[in-house]
Design a protein around this motif. Structure first.
Motif, PDB file in Angstrom:
ATOM      1  N   THR A 249       1.191  -0.730   0.482  1.00 36.09           N
ATOM      2  CA  THR A 249       0.184   0.181   0.372  1.00 36.09           C
ATOM      3  C   THR A 249       0.667   1.247   0.012  1.00 36.09           C
ATOM      4  O   THR A 249       1.041   2.196  -0.646  1.00 36.09           O
ATOM      5  N   PHE A 250       1.910   1.286   0.941  1.00 32.31           N
ATOM      6  CA  PHE A 250       2.565   2.389   0.585  1.00 32.31           C
ATOM      7  C   PHE A 250       3.468   2.912  -0.451  1.00 32.31           C
ATOM      8  O   PHE A 250       3.951   3.908  -0.991  1.00 32.31           O
ATOM      9  N   THR A 251       4.050   1.457  -1.117  1.00 31.58           N
ATOM     10  CA  THR A 251       4.535   2.102  -2.448  1.00 31.58           C
ATOM     11  C   THR A 251       3.479   2.382  -3.790  1.00 31.58           C
ATOM     12  O   THR A 251       3.985   3.237  -4.684  1.00 31.58           O
ATOM     13  N   LYS A 252       1.943   2.196  -2.955  1.00 29.79           N
ATOM     14  CA  LYS A 252       1.209   2.879  -4.330  1.00 29.79           C
ATOM     15  C   LYS A 252       1.007   4.547  -4.073  1.00 29.79           C
ATOM     16  O   LYS A 252       0.583   5.786  -4.341  1.00 29.79           O
ATOM     17  N   LEU A 253       1.145   4.469  -2.385  1.00 30.78           N
ATOM     18  CA  LEU A 253       1.471   6.321  -1.906  1.00 30.78           C
ATOM     19  C   LEU A 253       2.860   6.888  -2.654  1.00 30.78           C
ATOM     20  O   LEU A 253       2.428   7.985  -2.996  1.00 30.78           O
ATOM     21  N   LEU A 254       4.138   6.416  -2.023  1.00 36.90           N
ATOM     22  CA  LEU A 254       4.770   6.585  -2.815  1.00 36.90           C
ATOM     23  C   LEU A 254       4.470   7.183  -4.830  1.00 36.90           C
ATOM     24  O   LEU A 254       4.998   7.846  -5.293  1.00 36.90           O
ATOM     25  N   MET A 255       4.264   5.996  -5.245  1.00 41.59           N
ATOM     26  CA  MET A 255       4.035   5.869  -6.803  1.00 41.59           C
ATOM     27  C   MET A 255       3.251   7.472  -7.183  1.00 41.59           C
ATOM     28  O   MET A 255       3.110   8.484  -8.166  1.00 41.59           O
ATOM     29  N   ALA A 256       2.284   7.598  -6.873  1.00 44.50           N
ATOM     30  CA  ALA A 256       0.852   8.118  -6.346  1.00 44.50           C
ATOM     31  C   ALA A 256       1.498  10.055  -7.034  1.00 44.50           C
ATOM     32  O   ALA A 256       2.057  10.998  -6.830  1.00 44.50           O
ATOM     33  N   ALA A 257       2.861  10.191  -5.196  1.00 42.33           N
ATOM     34  CA  ALA A 257       3.356  11.216  -4.830  1.00 42.33           C
ATOM     35  C   ALA A 257       4.154  11.733  -5.367  1.00 42.33           C
ATOM     36  O   ALA A 257       4.585  12.789  -6.286  1.00 42.33           O
ATOM     37  N   LEU A 258       4.758  10.623  -6.608  1.00 46.73           N
ATOM     38  CA  LEU A 258       6.172  10.823  -7.298  1.00 46.73           C
ATOM     39  C   LEU A 258       5.585  10.981  -8.998  1.00 46.73           C
ATOM     40  O   LEU A 258       5.592  11.790  -8.870  1.00 46.73           O
ATOM     41  N   ALA A 259       4.538  11.134  -9.094  1.00 52.29           N
ATOM     42  CA  ALA A 259       3.547  10.990  -9.841  1.00 52.29           C
ATOM     43  C   ALA A 259       3.309  12.654 -10.225  1.00 52.29           C
ATOM     44  O   ALA A 259       3.637  13.404 -11.132  1.00 52.29           O
ATOM     45  N   LEU A 260       2.364  12.851  -9.086  1.00 53.52           N
ATOM     46  CA  LEU A 260       2.508  14.293  -9.133  1.00 53.52           C
ATOM     47  C   LEU A 260       3.745  15.701  -9.086  1.00 53.52           C
ATOM     48  O   LEU A 260       3.572  16.420  -9.430  1.00 53.52           O
ATOM     49  N   HIS A 261       4.694  14.594  -8.104  1.00 49.18           N
ATOM     50  CA  HIS A 261       6.037  15.422  -7.992  1.00 49.18           C
ATOM     51  C   HIS A 261       6.755  15.839  -9.591  1.00 49.18           C
ATOM     52  O   HIS A 261       6.704  16.890  -9.518  1.00 49.18           O
ATOM     53  N   VAL A 262       6.693  15.069 -10.596  1.00 43.14           N
ATOM     54  CA  VAL A 262       6.708  14.992 -11.444  1.00 43.14           C
ATOM     55  C   VAL A 262       6.201  15.579 -12.196  1.00 43.14           C
ATOM     56  O   VAL A 262       6.653  16.979 -13.256  1.00 43.14           O
ATOM     57  N   ALA A 263       4.852  15.526 -12.159  1.00 42.48           N
ATOM     58  CA  ALA A 263       3.420  16.472 -13.030  1.00 42.48           C
ATOM     59  C   ALA A 263       3.814  18.191 -12.594  1.00 42.48           C
ATOM     60  O   ALA A 263       3.960  19.245 -13.415  1.00 42.48           O
ATOM     61  N   GLY A 264       4.329  18.302 -11.141  1.00 44.39           N
ATOM     62  CA  GLY A 264       4.605  19.635 -10.916  1.00 44.39           C
ATOM     63  C   GLY A 264       5.606  19.796 -11.247  1.00 44.39           C
ATOM     64  O   GLY A 264       5.607  20.954 -11.782  1.00 44.39           O
TER      65      GLY A 264
END
Length: 416
Positions: free
Chosen positions: A152-167
């Motif tokens: 589950t934490f891995t999915k949170l990491l990937m979501a945060a990473l996607a938001l960071h890259v998008a920003g």
């Protein structure tokens, strides 16, 4: 290049830590996904799967420690001022995503490390830190809970990473400002020509990120525990329902049945959460020279073997679906030099093999304590035929049993 941050840019240390962690994360995530899906139906496939997991875990430990260094360095440095301070909501969201990433970089590898430490054996970590962790018991429940949290934490990491890259891409392609450029290597952290006040690290985004992970982690652990509850008590031998009320009958009160095999050159220990034992024993031999007999029924579904439990229960090894129980039936005889032997047959995975289990026995006030070990060859039971060498799965399997039993029936407490 300046090592420390300024109020207008990032220094060399921050940039190096940022890109080192980014490279490890971008390699570790796909590697973990490939390792999970990699087959293990042959010896070579299992060796490759173990190799992939070992690399993934080793990189994960590196990310954990590097993330701690990065967070510590970040907290001691001035924060470069945002290029668009008037965009308060955007700035707050960016800070929140940054802290989600910081917490992810610690929580994801740590939960994976706990899962590895709780599930003995498979795919070692290549750091000289040992394979266990303090305060982490090697139990299936802990391993399962940590594994669910890690996923589950891995999915949170990937979501945060996607938001960071998008920003970052939004700043570079839409706003066309220097937000991304000032984190690129080779760009100096120039001091501002006009003095800017040093920005303090906001507490709210950090607490928010910790709250998100705490709530999600707590919910996952609760669900994992509720989904894994059963009536069996791990490590306890249940009293045999067939035990008769005779002077020779013994009722098992506690017990442990484990087995150890070498996997990829390292020992891995599994066990059975329950077994039912029907024991008859007398200190005096009968006319045939026997001291009694023992019959043990072992439900294979109660077997655990670290992170490879499901594979071990499968048709290649224990074949739990076709052979849901193992059975050991033996006569008890005195052993030369002291102690006793249980001489009989072990029916397991569709094969019956003669097995002699030597054991020690101590009886005090009608309570018997016994323990013994025996080594069998998995090939005698047709187990692991697609693993013809010991490089992946060893041939020898050491079985260990220990139990405490109380004399039952009319003879309880007598003859000790």
């Amino acid at each position: 290049m300046q090592a420390r941050n300024t109020t207008t840019g990032y220094g060399a240390v921050s940039k190096a830590l940022h890109w080192a962690v980014a490279a490890l994360i971008l390699g570790m995530i796909p590697l973990g996904l490939v390792a999970v899906e990699w087959p293990y139906d042959t010896s070579d496939a299992l060796a490759t799967k173990a190799l992939l997991f070992s690399i993934h875990k080793t990189l994960g430990v590196a990310v954990f420690f590097l993330a701690l260094v990065r967070i510590g360095w970040m907290l001691t440095q001035p924060r470069p001022a945002p290029l668009h301070p008037e965009r308060r909501l955007e700035t707050a969201l960016a800070e929140g995503v940054h802290w989600l990433l910081y917490v992810s970089l610690v929580a994801v590898p740590l939960s994976g490390w706990v899962q590895h430490a709780a599930a003995a054996g498979f795919a070692p970590i290549w750091w000289p830190l040992g394979q266990t962790l303090p305060l982490v018991p090697q139990t299936p429940d802990v391993a399962a809970a940590a594994g669910a949290v890690h996923a589950t934490f891995t999915k949170l990491l990937m979501a945060a990473l996607a938001l960071h890259v998008a920003g970052a891409l939004k700043h570079h392609l839409v706003d066309r400002d220097g937000t991304l450029a000032r984190m690129l290597p080779g760009r100096p952290a120039h001091a501002s020509t006009a003095p800017l006040p040093a920005r303090r690290h906001a507490l709210a985004p950090a607490l928010g990120a910790l709250l998100v992970y705490g709530l999600v982690g707590g919910a996952v652990v609760t669900l994992a525990r509720s989904g894994g509850e059963s009536g069996a008590r791990p490590g306890v031998a249940l009293p045999a329902a067939t035990a008769a009320a005779t002077p020779s009958a013994w009722i098992v009160e506690t017990g442990e049945l484990t087995f150890t095999v070498r996997q990829m050159g390292s020992p891995i220990t599994g066990g059975f959460g329950r077994f039912d034992a029907d024991i008859a024993f007398e200190e005096t031999r009968d006319a045939a020279g026997h001291h009694g007999s023992v019959t043990v029924a072992i439900p294979i579904e109660s077997m655990t073997l670290g992170s490879v439990t499901q594979q071990a229960r499968g048709p290649e090894f224990f074949d739990a679906e076709a052979h849901p129980a193992a059975r050991f039936a033996a006569d008890i005889v005195a052993a030369e030099g002291g102690g006793y032997r249980a001489e009989g047959t072990l029916a397991l995975a569709g094969a019956e093999v003669p097995v002699t289990l030597p054991f020690t026995l101590d009886i005090v006030d009608g309570v018997a304590t016994a323990s013994g070990t025996v080594t069998v060859d998995r090939r005698d039971f047709g187990m692991g035929e697609s693993y013809p060498d010991e490089a992946t799965v060893g041939f020898a399997v050491e079985i260990a049993v220990s139990l405490t039993a109380r004399r039952g029936g009319a003879g309880e407490g007598g003859g000790a």
